[in-house]
Design a protein around this motif. Structure first.
Motif, PDB file in Angstrom:
ATOM      1  N   VAL A 187       1.968  -0.410   2.268  1.00 31.77           N
ATOM      2  CA  VAL A 187       0.488  -0.357   1.987  1.00 31.77           C
ATOM      3  C   VAL A 187      -0.945  -0.596   1.811  1.00 31.77           C
ATOM      4  N   TRP A 188      -0.674  -2.334   0.953  1.00 32.00           N
ATOM      5  CA  TRP A 188      -1.443  -2.935   1.854  1.00 32.00           C
ATOM      6  C   TRP A 188      -1.991  -3.223   3.121  1.00 32.00           C
ATOM      7  N   ARG A 189      -0.942  -3.490   4.182  1.00 35.01           N
ATOM      8  CA  ARG A 189      -0.935  -3.614   4.927  1.00 35.01           C
ATOM      9  C   ARG A 189      -2.054  -2.676   5.981  1.00 35.01           C
ATOM     10  N   ILE A 190      -1.584  -1.529   5.616  1.00 36.10           N
ATOM     11  CA  ILE A 190      -2.526  -0.115   5.506  1.00 36.10           C
ATOM     12  C   ILE A 190      -4.296  -0.056   5.300  1.00 36.10           C
ATOM     13  N   ALA A 191      -4.264  -0.250   4.249  1.00 28.21           N
ATOM     14  CA  ALA A 191      -5.150  -0.029   3.517  1.00 28.21           C
ATOM     15  C   ALA A 191      -6.301  -1.176   4.096  1.00 28.21           C
ATOM     16  N   ASN A 192      -5.930  -2.252   4.775  1.00 21.12           N
ATOM     17  CA  ASN A 192      -7.007  -3.091   5.256  1.00 21.12           C
ATOM     18  C   ASN A 192      -7.146  -3.553   6.070  1.00 21.12           C
TER      19      ASN A 192
END
Length: 69
Positions: A34-39
């Motif tokens: 989730v963090w990688r996609i959001a960033n």
């Protein structure tokens, strides 16, 4: 879809008050994913990942619509 569109799905869920941890838990994805996609660090997430995020967004939208009635 383009990477910013994936991030927009997560941003939309966060605007509804969900934390990244809640998004991960309810979608069945890892917090790191989730963090990688959001960033914008994941340019091509798998079909399953996109499907899980879209399904979660659709469920949340359905609940929101139901509460507005």
């Amino acid at each position: 879809m383009k990477p910013h569109e994936f991030a927009a799905i997560i941003a939309g869920l966060e605007s509804q008050g969900m934390t990244p941890s809640e998004i991960a838990r309810e979608s069945g994805l890892s917090r790191m994913t989730v963090w990688r996609i959001a960033n914008g660090e994941t340019s091509r997430p798998s079909y399953e990942t996109v499907d899980r995020l879209k399904s979660l967004a659709a469920r949340r939208a359905a609940v929101t619509d139901m509460l507005r009635r």
